[in-house]
Motif scaffolding. Structure first.
Motif, PDB file in Angstrom:
ATOM      1  N   VAL A 197       0.809  -1.207   0.000  1.00 29.50           N
ATOM      2  CA  VAL A 197       0.000   0.000   0.000  1.00 29.50           C
ATOM      3  C   VAL A 197       0.848   1.265   0.000  1.00 29.50           C
ATOM      4  O   VAL A 197       0.453   2.294  -0.557  1.00 29.50           O
ATOM      5  CB  VAL A 197      -0.975   0.009   1.201  1.00 29.50           C
ATOM      6  N   THR A 198       2.045   1.236   0.600  1.00 29.27           N
ATOM      7  CA  THR A 198       2.850   2.458   0.635  1.00 29.27           C
ATOM      8  C   THR A 198       3.324   2.862  -0.756  1.00 29.27           C
ATOM      9  O   THR A 198       3.539   4.039  -1.023  1.00 29.27           O
ATOM     10  CB  THR A 198       4.063   2.298   1.580  1.00 29.27           C
ATOM     11  N   GLU A 199       3.484   1.888  -1.657  1.00 34.31           N
ATOM     12  CA  GLU A 199       3.800   2.234  -3.047  1.00 34.31           C
ATOM     13  C   GLU A 199       2.649   3.006  -3.673  1.00 34.31           C
ATOM     14  O   GLU A 199       2.858   3.975  -4.411  1.00 34.31           O
ATOM     15  CB  GLU A 199       4.102   0.972  -3.851  1.00 34.31           C
ATOM     16  N   ALA A 200       1.433   2.573  -3.396  1.00 31.77           N
ATOM     17  CA  ALA A 200       0.264   3.288  -3.913  1.00 31.77           C
ATOM     18  C   ALA A 200       0.173   4.679  -3.312  1.00 31.77           C
ATOM     19  O   ALA A 200      -0.183   5.651  -3.998  1.00 31.77           O
ATOM     20  CB  ALA A 200      -1.004   2.495  -3.615  1.00 31.77           C
ATOM     21  N   TRP A 201       0.510   4.805  -2.019  1.00 30.45           N
ATOM     22  CA  TRP A 201       0.437   6.107  -1.363  1.00 30.45           C
ATOM     23  C   TRP A 201       1.437   7.100  -1.952  1.00 30.45           C
ATOM     24  O   TRP A 201       1.284   8.307  -1.763  1.00 30.45           O
ATOM     25  CB  TRP A 201       0.685   5.951   0.130  1.00 30.45           C
ATOM     26  N   LEU A 203       1.507   7.745  -4.894  1.00 31.28           N
ATOM     27  CA  LEU A 203       0.711   8.399  -5.941  1.00 31.28           C
ATOM     28  C   LEU A 203      -0.534   9.066  -5.378  1.00 31.28           C
ATOM     29  O   LEU A 203      -0.921  10.139  -5.816  1.00 31.28           O
ATOM     30  CB  LEU A 203       0.309   7.377  -7.010  1.00 31.28           C
ATOM     31  N   THR A 204      -1.186   8.399  -4.428  1.00 31.73           N
ATOM     32  CA  THR A 204      -2.397   8.970  -3.839  1.00 31.73           C
ATOM     33  C   THR A 204      -2.756   8.225  -2.564  1.00 31.73           C
ATOM     34  O   THR A 204      -2.451   7.032  -2.423  1.00 31.73           O
ATOM     35  CB  THR A 204      -3.586   8.898  -4.825  1.00 31.73           C
ATOM     36  N   SER A 427      -9.283   7.577  -7.623  1.00 32.34           N
ATOM     37  CA  SER A 427      -8.776   8.897  -7.255  1.00 32.34           C
ATOM     38  C   SER A 427      -7.777   9.416  -8.281  1.00 32.34           C
ATOM     39  O   SER A 427      -7.714  10.613  -8.537  1.00 32.34           O
ATOM     40  CB  SER A 427      -8.123   8.849  -5.869  1.00 32.34           C
ATOM     41  N   VAL A 428      -6.986   8.510  -8.868  1.00 32.77           N
ATOM     42  CA  VAL A 428      -6.012   8.949  -9.870  1.00 32.77           C
ATOM     43  C   VAL A 428      -6.570   8.876 -11.279  1.00 32.77           C
ATOM     44  O   VAL A 428      -6.066   9.536 -12.185  1.00 32.77           O
ATOM     45  CB  VAL A 428      -4.697   8.138  -9.799  1.00 32.77           C
ATOM     46  N   ASN A 429      -7.627   8.081 -11.484  1.00 28.91           N
ATOM     47  CA  ASN A 429      -8.206   7.957 -12.826  1.00 28.91           C
ATOM     48  C   ASN A 429      -9.704   7.700 -12.717  1.00 28.91           C
ATOM     49  O   ASN A 429     -10.158   6.557 -12.719  1.00 28.91           O
ATOM     50  CB  ASN A 429      -7.536   6.828 -13.602  1.00 28.91           C
ATOM     51  N   PRO A 430     -10.506   8.763 -12.640  1.00 29.55           N
ATOM     52  CA  PRO A 430     -11.956   8.599 -12.475  1.00 29.55           C
ATOM     53  C   PRO A 430     -12.664   8.115 -13.732  1.00 29.55           C
ATOM     54  O   PRO A 430     -13.885   7.910 -13.703  1.00 29.55           O
ATOM     55  CB  PRO A 430     -12.421  10.008 -12.089  1.00 29.55           C
ATOM     56  N   LEU A 431     -11.922   7.926 -14.829  1.00 28.50           N
ATOM     57  CA  LEU A 431     -12.541   7.488 -16.079  1.00 28.50           C
ATOM     58  C   LEU A 431     -12.579   5.974 -16.238  1.00 28.50           C
ATOM     59  O   LEU A 431     -13.102   5.461 -17.233  1.00 28.50           O
ATOM     60  CB  LEU A 431     -11.790   8.094 -17.273  1.00 28.50           C
ATOM     61  N   ALA A 478      -0.648   2.383 -10.049  1.00 29.10           N
ATOM     62  CA  ALA A 478       0.272   2.890 -11.077  1.00 29.10           C
ATOM     63  C   ALA A 478      -0.290   2.664 -12.475  1.00 29.10           C
ATOM     64  O   ALA A 478      -0.227   3.552 -13.338  1.00 29.10           O
ATOM     65  CB  ALA A 478       1.638   2.222 -10.935  1.00 29.10           C
ATOM     66  N   VAL A 479      -0.839   1.483 -12.721  1.00 35.45           N
ATOM     67  CA  VAL A 479      -1.425   1.202 -14.042  1.00 35.45           C
ATOM     68  C   VAL A 479      -2.636   2.095 -14.278  1.00 35.45           C
ATOM     69  O   VAL A 479      -2.821   2.636 -15.373  1.00 35.45           O
ATOM     70  CB  VAL A 479      -1.808  -0.283 -14.160  1.00 35.45           C
ATOM     71  N   ALA A 480      -3.470   2.266 -13.259  1.00 32.51           N
ATOM     72  CA  ALA A 480      -4.642   3.129 -13.403  1.00 32.51           C
ATOM     73  C   ALA A 480      -4.238   4.540 -13.795  1.00 32.51           C
ATOM     74  O   ALA A 480      -4.827   5.147 -14.700  1.00 32.51           O
ATOM     75  CB  ALA A 480      -5.444   3.149 -12.098  1.00 32.51           C
ATOM     76  N   GLU A 481      -3.220   5.066 -13.145  1.00 33.71           N
ATOM     77  CA  GLU A 481      -2.772   6.422 -13.464  1.00 33.71           C
ATOM     78  C   GLU A 481      -2.195   6.502 -14.870  1.00 33.71           C
ATOM     79  O   GLU A 481      -2.409   7.485 -15.591  1.00 33.71           O
ATOM     80  CB  GLU A 481      -1.740   6.893 -12.446  1.00 33.71           C
ATOM     81  N   SER A 482      -1.478   5.450 -15.282  1.00 33.64           N
ATOM     82  CA  SER A 482      -0.855   5.470 -16.618  1.00 33.64           C
ATOM     83  C   SER A 482      -1.886   5.496 -17.738  1.00 33.64           C
ATOM     84  O   SER A 482      -1.563   5.872 -18.865  1.00 33.64           O
ATOM     85  CB  SER A 482       0.055   4.248 -16.786  1.00 33.64           C
ATOM     86  N   LEU A 483      -3.106   5.092 -17.438  1.00 33.78           N
ATOM     87  CA  LEU A 483      -4.158   5.054 -18.452  1.00 33.78           C
ATOM     88  C   LEU A 483      -5.003   6.316 -18.488  1.00 33.78           C
ATOM     89  O   LEU A 483      -6.001   6.373 -19.206  1.00 33.78           O
ATOM     90  CB  LEU A 483      -5.060   3.838 -18.219  1.00 33.78           C
TER      91      LEU A 483
END
Length: 676
Positions: A197-201, A203-204, A427-431, A478-483
């Motif tokens: 989870v800290t890796e995700a944190w 980013l957000t 939160s990083v990619n609402p689409l 990370a993948v969610a944000e990259s998209l």
């Protein structure tokens, strides 16, 4: 007051046109991007922020005497505040939305340079505020609405005089601890470490616009871990606000979003909001109706994710019966929630070695099993063909009633780990729609030792007992944000003889979801001499932009494009900005395209216009091509046939500048990109 408002607007114009800039760091130019639709505004006191309502802004960070606001608010704020109360308007760094302070720092070489510093400040409308207390070589300067530029520009200008040793523009870093690992009981939260989870944190930690509904026995509203993010919710029995029927829901909620506040524990998505939807989860004649109402109320009231840590207990108490009503509620949430993108629905797989109902009823549900600290499937964790993945579910420490914490075990504890990660992803990619988010979670799972994973499944290798593997928050986010969708300029065509350009814009990443639309604009297009522009939809993810200057000087300057992606209900869910660094003019010469592969085509505009050819009979010119550092190509060409092609295969991909020299004079210049 009117002069103040006009000045604020002028600053906004200046910032919006300067999408790319730089700052000096240890003598080197560091390129940065400026957010073209947001600004950092400073007031003389906090009460001005409150009185103008600016603190209600959803644009981004706010702090003592400052906040980030959008273009509309920038135009309004001068009308709501006195001239003496507005200190400065500064940029916002993209894409991180980092505000820029009205302060910048200068390190002088010797004490004698203080006189220079004061003189610089006076000439540029700045003020020398003070020395840095324990570092006397450093001085603090401030900008204002009367300064010659924003704090980044003033720091750059000061450094470029050569009279100072170092400068530091005032970026307002949102420094925090590295995660929830400073919570008193972090060392006992083995599950968060297991899912990275800290890796995700990094980013957000979630966002207040992302709401996770907990359809369960209610959440203790007075618990210290929920003081910043708990909504009133809904009780499916009474129809009023949510109530508490037991501590199960409070425990689940803490796993999802317990706050990082120096108290007890941390949740997976501590900055997301929680929506309690309470039900006693006991056998009643109307249980299906009540739970169906709970699911429906949740998505209709803005839930992004609905966590369901309940099920039919593997048929232990009754036969494997189905509820069309309950399944219909799930179906509608999955398809109509989030304005048509679909609400994410998670279910615990159950604790009876088979998949509980209704978690097994729809393949779009994310069904979650449980592992212990040894990374092995919990002995009773439900498994089978509808299992998506596993998450920590044995001896999980989380919030319980009476403002304390306790351990619980079961797939009920595993499921909220996934709900929390889904909230981070949105939160990083609402689409992301239901299918895309589920595919990312499944495909990024960690494979567990001791289990054989077989191929041929939709999201990768799968195992009957552990699904696609163990939840990996860091990889999934990370993948969610990259998209995230971005705008790519794939083609630029200059129309000969007029100041007009035709630009092809492609939407990358997940693109524009079906049913959503893009609201296009060119902010302050008049300042780029654009008298008309149109955006034409060629396909869901491709648009054609035409820009033109029909008046003198017939010259379109570089400009910014803004695209806001809107749901069918007109809710803006994503904002994209891109700079178009090209010019369009009725010059005699032009690049046919500004994005090229292996050859560069130069044309002589209006080659059939006899008057122009007679006035400018020279067709032999020299073309020079420069990288950002030096000249990389020089070639004499003959334009008597109207167009000449220059090979550029030997040049690497990147940005270049072209100039045309005629009789020793540069008569045309432009930028182009080599992209293969």
């Amino acid at each position: 007051m009117r002069r103040l408002v006009l000045f604020l607007v002028q600053i906004a114009f200046m910032v919006s046109l300067e999408a790319q800039t730089f700052y000096y760091y240890k003598g080197e130019r560091i390129p940065i991007s400026i957010d073209t639709v947001r600004y950092t505004i400073f007031f003389s006191s906090d009460h001005v922020l409150r009185e103008t309502g600016i603190l209600k802004s959803e644009e981004g960070m706010s702090g003592k005497n400052f906040c980030i606001i959008g273009q509309k608010q920038l135009d309004e704020v001068g009308l709501k505040s006195g001239a003496t109360e507005i200190l400065s308007v500064e940029p916002v760094i993209a894409p991180s939305q980092t505000p820029v302070s009205n302060l910048f720092y200068v390190k002088i070489q010797t004490e004698k340079d203080t006189a220079f510093l004061k003189d610089f400040a006076v000439k540029n409308g700045c003020k020398v505020e003070r020395q840095v207390a324990l570092m006397p070589s450093w001085y603090v300067l401030s900008t204002s609405i009367c300064s010659a530029g924003n704090s980044i520009e003033m720091a750059n200008k000061c450094f470029e005089t050569g009279r100072v040793e170092e400068v530091d523009p005032g970026f307002i870093f949102n420094f925090q601890t590295s995660g929830g690992d400073d919570e008193p009981m972090w060392g006992k939260q083995w599950g968060l470490e297991a899912i990275n989870v800290t890796e995700a944190w990094g980013l957000t930690k979630g966002h207040f616009t992302t709401v996770v509904a907990v359809l369960d026995k209610g959440i203790e509203a007075s618990h210290i871990e929920f003081q910043e993010n708990l909504l009133d919710g809904y009780d499916v029995i009474s129809g009023g606000n949510a109530v508490v029927y037991g501590d199960h829901g409070t425990h689940v909620a803490g796993i999802i979003a317990a706050g990082i506040n120096g108290q007890f524990v941390a949740g997976v998505a501590p900055d997301a909001r929680l929506m309690p939807v309470s039900h006693p989860l006991t056998a009643t004649a109307t249980a299906s109706e009540e739970l169906a109402n709970g699911l429906t109320w949740a998505w209709q009231n803005g839930a992004s994710v609905i966590n369901n840590s309940w099920g039919d207990q593997g048929g232990r108490l009754h036969d494997r019966l189905k509820s069309a009503l309950l399944e219909d509620a799930i179906e509608v949430a999955l398809t109509q929630g989030r304005d048509g993108l679909g609400t994410i629905v998670t279910f615990a797989s159950g604790n009876y070695n088979t998949i509980d109902y209704p978690g097994s009823s729809d393949e779009r549900i994310i069904c979650v099993g449980s592992i212990g600290e040894n990374h092995e499937r919990a002995s009773t964790s439900g498994y089978g063909e509808r299992l998506d993945l596993v998450a920590p579910g044995v001896n999980i420490l989380s919030t319980v009633l009476n403002n304390t914490v306790g351990n619980k075990s079961g797939t009920s504890m595993a499921c909220p780990h996934v709900s929390g990660v889904a909230a981070l992803m949105l939160s990083v990619n609402p689409l992301l729609d239901v299918g895309c988010l589920s595919a990312i979670i499944d495909s990024t799972c960690q494979k567990l030792n001791g289990y054989i994973y077989s191929g041929g499944y939709p999201h990768g290798a799968w195992n009957d007992e552990t699904g696609y593997g163990l939840l990996d928050a860091g990889s999934a986010v990370a993948v969610a944000e990259s998209l995230l969708p971005e705008i790519e300029i794939s083609r630029v065509v200059r129309v000969p003889g007029v100041a007009k350009g035709v630009i092809t814009l492609d939407i990358t990443g997940v693109g524009v979801p079906e049913g959503c639309e893009i609201i296009w604009s060119i902010p302050y297009h008049e300042l780029s001499n654009i008298t008309s522009y149109t955006f034409t939809k060629e396909s869901q993810n491709r648009y054609i932009l035409e820009v033109e200057d029909r008046d003198m000087p017939y010259f379109v300057k570089p400009f910014d494009i803004n695209a806001r992606i809107s749901t069918p209900n007109s809710r803006i869910i994503h904002n994209i900005n891109v700079n178009v660094p090209y010019t369009f003019s009725n010059s005699r010469y032009a690049l046919v395209e500004n994005v090229v592969g292996h050859s560069l085509a130069i044309t002589e505009v209006d080659k059939d216009n006899e008057t122009e050819i007679l006035m400018c009979p020279t067709h032999n010119v020299t073309v020079n091509v420069y990288s950002l550092q030096n000249r990389v190509l020089s070639k004499n060409i003959d334009l008597s046939l109207g167009t000449a092609v220059i090979p550029v295969s030997d040049l690497s991909e990147g940005y270049y500048i072209l100039s045309i020299v005629e009789n020793g004079v540069v008569v045309f210049s432009d930028k182009f990109i080599i992209k293969r």
